[in-house]
Design a protein around this motif. Structure first.
Motif, mmCIF file in Angstrom:
data_model
loop_
_atom_site.group_PDB
_atom_site.id
_atom_site.type_symbol
_atom_site.label_atom_id
_atom_site.label_comp_id
_atom_site.label_asym_id
_atom_site.label_seq_id
_atom_site.Cartn_x
_atom_site.Cartn_y
_atom_site.Cartn_z
ATOM 1 N N VAL A 1 -64.210 -37.826 94.289
ATOM 2 C CA VAL A 1 -63.052 -38.520 94.869
ATOM 3 C C VAL A 1 -62.179 -39.104 93.772
ATOM 4 N N GLY A 2 -62.776 -39.862 92.852
ATOM 5 C CA GLY A 2 -62.057 -40.296 91.662
ATOM 6 C C GLY A 2 -61.428 -41.668 91.728
ATOM 7 N N VAL A 3 -61.267 -42.261 92.902
ATOM 8 C CA VAL A 3 -60.830 -43.654 93.034
ATOM 9 C C VAL A 3 -61.861 -44.387 93.887
ATOM 10 N N GLU A 4 -61.951 -45.705 93.708
ATOM 11 C CA GLU A 4 -62.968 -46.472 94.403
ATOM 12 C C GLU A 4 -62.778 -46.412 95.915
ATOM 13 N N SER A 5 -63.785 -46.906 96.603
ATOM 14 C CA SER A 5 -63.789 -46.825 98.065
ATOM 15 C C SER A 5 -62.677 -47.648 98.694
ATOM 16 N N THR A 6 -62.253 -47.214 99.847
ATOM 17 C CA THR A 6 -61.392 -48.011 100.717
ATOM 18 C C THR A 6 -62.171 -49.234 101.179
ATOM 19 N N ILE A 7 -61.517 -50.394 101.256
ATOM 20 C CA ILE A 7 -62.160 -51.599 101.783
ATOM 21 C C ILE A 7 -61.365 -52.094 102.983
ATOM 22 N N VAL A 8 -62.058 -52.218 104.125
ATOM 23 C CA VAL A 8 -61.427 -52.734 105.342
ATOM 24 C C VAL A 8 -62.219 -53.931 105.833
ATOM 25 N N ASP A 9 -61.528 -55.007 106.149
ATOM 26 C CA ASP A 9 -62.143 -56.257 106.590
ATOM 27 C C ASP A 9 -62.178 -56.298 108.113
#
Length: 338
Positions: A172-180
């Protein structure tokens, strides 16, 4: 300290490092992580020491299956399981209310914790073998571009950690999506491999936190990694150019000077002959851009360039994540030519 080089054949040894309170470089599909026992405050503290990471920047707990959520999170909503069914294992971190057994060292004192089930099978195998959740930020010195290969991580962490498991390049190459999910409506705190559009297809309305497009003020505490501080930055200052790729390339060409480096879409590289150039990927392939953005930023630290100009995709799809990483690397020094 000698950092052991491990492979997929060394799962038991890797798990033992975690159980003993050591630091382990682990491969994920997003970036390489710097892992420790997420239930051991002393081990987690060593993550901050190795990275030079601010103490108010929370960490993410990595688990091998959604079945572990109830162990560390309270009042898990149905929406969390809906997201897990759709996107786990995968590049999505879900912010939930934490249980008391999760130490303050992981959450920076917040009453919430970020949870992720990574898609890399070797990573999940190591976590399951260790039998504990793994707290793991990206495996770089704080503020530098995140590592997408074991070699990148060793540049920053060799001699500082107990071992690193080489699981190949990150896909993927970029960090994970973060959803609150403790916010109403749910709030996107960091864009990543799961796009905003995909989140909305499951959750309906999803708000976008202001930290996605700008920096938090000095007094605000980040609710997730990557929200507050200048991140992903090479040594030379970065200027991001947004807008039509053709116009952006022309603008950069008119403003670069001797000592300038360029990150550009593949099609425009010939225009910058005579300057150090890193390819971001074709202008129309944002997934490829995501895989290359950190490699491109990291490359320039070995060139001696005095400044870096970077073309930037629009915010649709995973372009939002690529744009976010470039903008943070630039400290939000952005030129919008439109």
């Amino acid at each position: 300290m000698t950092t052991k080089r491990l492979t997929g054949l060394d799962t038991a040894q890797a798990a033992d490092i975690l159980r003993r309170g050591g630091l382990l470089g682990i491969p994920t599909e997003t970036v390489y992580g710097l892992g420790a026992n997420g239930l051991d405050p002393a081990a987690v503290g060593r993550i901050f020491e190795a990275k030079g990471r601010p103490q108010d920047n929370p960490l993410i707990l990595h688990i091998p299956t959604a079945g572990w959520l109830e162990r560390y999170c309270a009042d898990v909503p149905a929406a969390a399981y809906a997201l897990a069914e759709r996107f786990w294992p995968g590049p999505l971190t879900i912010i939930l209310k934490r249980r008391e057994r999760v130490p303050d060292a992981v959450t920076a004192g917040l009453d919430t914790v970020g949870m992720r089930c990574p898609a890399h099978p070797l990573c999940r195998e190591i976590i399951a073998a260790a039998g504990l959740p793994v707290a793991a930020p990206s495996g770089n010195t704080s503020g530098r571009p995140s590592p997408t290969t074991a070699a990148h991580m060793l540049e920053d962490m060799d001699g500082k950690i107990d071992g690193i498991v080489d699981g190949g390049p990150c896909t993927v190459g970029v960090e994970s999506t973060i959803v609150d999910l403790t916010a109403d409506p749910p709030r996107l705190l960091r864009p990543g491999g799961v796009t905003l559009e995909e989140l909305r297809s499951v959750l309906g309305e999803v708000a976008v936190d202001k930290a996605v497009t700008g920096l938090l003020s000095a007094g605000e505490q980040p609710r997730a990694p990557g929200m507050k501080y200048r991140h992903y930055a090479p040594k030379a200052p970065v200027t991001v150019v947004r807008g039509d790729p053709e116009k952006g390339a022309a603008y950069i060409l008119a403003h670069i000077r001797q000592g300038s480096g360029v990150i550009c879409f593949d099609e425009y590289a010939p225009r910058f002959a005579g300057h150090p150039v890193e390819l971001l990927g074709p202008a129309g392939d944002k997934a490829e851009q995501a895989r290359h953005v950190f490699d491109a930023l990291r490359f320039f630290d070995g060139t001696g360039v005095e400044e870096i100009w970077a073309q930037c995709p629009d915010d649709a799809g995973i372009g939002l994540a690529v744009s976010n990483r470039l903008n943070k690397a630039a400290g939000f020094h952005i030129i919008d030519i439109e």
